[in-house]
Design a protein around this motif. Structure first.
Motif, short mmCIF file in Angstrom:
data_model
loop_
_atom_site.label_atom_id
_atom_site.label_comp_id
_atom_site.label_asym_id
_atom_site.label_seq_id
_atom_site.Cartn_x
_atom_site.Cartn_y
_atom_site.Cartn_z
N VAL A 52 0.91 -1.16 -0.15
CA VAL A 52 -0.05 0.09 -0.02
C VAL A 52 0.92 1.42 0.03
N ALA A 53 0.95 2.11 -1.17
CA ALA A 53 1.80 3.05 -1.27
C ALA A 53 1.49 4.41 -0.81
N GLY A 54 1.11 4.37 0.46
CA GLY A 54 0.72 5.60 0.94
C GLY A 54 -0.90 6.26 1.14
N ASP A 55 -0.95 7.25 1.87
CA ASP A 55 -2.59 7.59 2.06
C ASP A 55 -3.65 6.23 2.62
N VAL A 56 -3.13 5.75 3.40
CA VAL A 56 -3.97 4.84 3.80
C VAL A 56 -5.16 5.34 4.49
N HIS A 88 -1.15 12.52 3.78
CA HIS A 88 -2.09 12.69 4.52
C HIS A 88 -1.96 12.04 5.89
N ASP A 89 -1.16 10.95 5.82
CA ASP A 89 -1.03 10.11 7.16
C ASP A 89 0.43 9.85 7.30
N ALA A 90 1.29 11.03 7.26
CA ALA A 90 2.72 10.95 7.29
C ALA A 90 3.02 10.42 8.91
N ALA A 91 4.47 10.05 8.83
CA ALA A 91 4.70 9.28 9.93
C ALA A 91 5.24 10.17 10.92
N ALA A 131 10.33 4.30 1.15
CA ALA A 131 10.56 5.73 1.58
C ALA A 131 9.30 6.39 2.05
N PRO A 132 8.95 6.13 3.33
CA PRO A 132 7.92 6.93 3.61
C PRO A 132 8.23 8.53 4.05
N LEU A 133 6.97 9.24 4.00
CA LEU A 133 6.89 10.54 4.37
C LEU A 133 6.91 10.61 5.81
N THR A 134 7.84 11.38 6.31
CA THR A 134 7.60 11.60 7.80
C THR A 134 7.22 13.10 8.19
N ALA A 176 5.37 19.51 -4.53
CA ALA A 176 6.03 18.66 -3.02
C ALA A 176 6.24 17.06 -3.34
N ASN A 177 7.12 16.66 -2.63
CA ASN A 177 7.50 15.16 -2.36
C ASN A 177 7.61 14.78 -3.95
N PRO A 178 8.70 15.08 -4.41
CA PRO A 178 9.31 14.92 -5.96
C PRO A 178 10.01 13.51 -5.76
N ILE A 179 9.83 12.77 -7.04
CA ILE A 179 10.30 11.51 -7.24
C ILE A 179 11.03 11.58 -8.65
#
Length: 373
Positions: A52-56, A88-91, A131-134, A176-179
């Protein structure tokens, strides 16, 4: 030959306040059902894991009940799940994820990637480089560190990240949050599973956005899918299959009605939509009194058949034909009022004039029916 399911952007806890209460509740429930559907699909396709790649979650402040229900919905797939925090649900130091842990809601087979690092699923032949968003927004590419991470020989390298691939997505989200667009290549990844873009989208043969499993907005971007990813072996291109997960279809139509056939074609298209549809209509142009009656009747039927339908008719003018006026027997002063209201649809009070004309036409029609009875 590892096989896994890639999903993202569940946005659990999202509210649908712009809809009627009953419809909003159904749309919320559909999101929980989509998790259960994902678990069943993973079983049907004999997947080794679900990523699950983020924003659960839609926000850090979702209710405890929502947290518990999310993890309860995963129980049908007993293999490993790897969940990544998104914007939306950063660590954060205190987050929805730390609350989930305190609640004891996280099953043992669910791996929470709250820090950068690798989740090794050796029995499944997978190394998940996370690579989680913190924090909600960052302006450095967090996936760059994947370039230097080593993994055990023989394990398929899969990146898991949440953000905007630079230079390829629309400008408004390319910030924001570039890849990096070539991250799969530089990090020697067999596959890069991304979240943030809510539609299914291929970046290159090894890099995909899965999109959200249940659409939540009127945007034609191929939402409502999960991806089954089959990696034949280390270094070999993956085989990707999109599987449908959505319960509801969202349709946004902007239509200009000029002649009678335009209305007929619109109503035919409306009739062809499946019952689990969420429809947003905006109509412009003009319609006769007979056409207006046909439209109102069709919308009434659609309201009972679809999950939700909204129709903005403020830009649609009523243009009674000579036959319409003759049928209403609107002569003398009443006929003059009708003509005045027709003209007033061109000024600043167009919507009020249109409504008044529709009401007057309805009253005249009712009076005619009473006389005939």
């Amino acid at each position: 030959m590892p096989k896994f399911l890639h999903t993202a952007d569940w946005q659990m806890g999202r509210a649908f306040s712009r809809f009627e209460t009953e419809d909003g509740a159904a749309l919320v429930e559909a999101r929980f059902e989509s998790i259960e559907r994902i678990a069943r699909l993973a079983n049907e396709h004999r997947c080794d894991a679900i990523l699950v790649a983020g924003d659960v979650f839609d926000a850090q402040t979702v209710a405890d009940r929502t947290i518990r229900r999310v993890f309860n919905a995963t129980k049908e797939f007993t293999g490993p799940w790897v969940m990544l925090p998104g914007n939306h649900d950063a660590a954060l130091a205190e987050s929805v994820w730390t609350r989930a842990k305190r609640l004891g809601a996280v099953p043992g087979n669910v791996h929470l990637a709250l820090e950068p690092g690798t989740v090794n699923l050796e029995p499944q032949g997978l190394a998940i480089l996370c690579a989680p968003l913190t924090q909600r927004n960052t302006y450095i590419d967090l996936t760059e560190s994947l370039n230097t991470w080593e993994t055990a020989e023989g394990l398929v390298r899969v990146g898991l990240a949440h953000g905007s691939v630079q230079g390829l997505l629309p400008d408004e989200i390319d910030s924001a949050n570039p890849i990096s667009p070539n991250r799969a290549e530089t990090a020697r990844l067999d596959y890069l599973a991304l979240g943030d873009w809510h539609g299914t989208r291929q970046i290159d043969e090894r890099t995909w956005y899965s999109g959200t499993p249940e659409p939540e907005r009127f945007r034609n971007n191929d939402a409502g899918y999960a991806l089954i990813v089959n990696v034949p072996g280390r270094g070999e291109p993956p085989d990707i299959t999109a599987v449908e997960t959505a319960r509801y279809q969202w349709h946004q139509w902007r239509e200009i009605l000029a002649v009678e056939s335009d209305l007929d074609q619109l109503l035919e298209r409306l009739q062809a939509l499946p019952e689990p549809s969420v429809v947003d209509l905006r109509l412009e142009g003009s319609v006769t009194l007979a056409g207006e009656e046909k439209l109102i009747n069709a919308l009434s039927v659609a309201e009972a058949r679809f999950r939700s339908i909204r129709c903005d008719r403020s830009g649609l003018q009523l243009e009674p034909t000579d036959d319409d006026i003759a049928a209403l027997k609107a002569d003398g002063y009443v006929g003059e009022v009708i003509e005045d209201l027709r003209a007033r649809q061109q000024d600043d009070n167009a919507e009020a004039a249109r409504d008044a004309l529709a009401i007057l036409a309805g009253l005249l029609k009712d009076r005619k029916q009473e006389v005939s009875e």
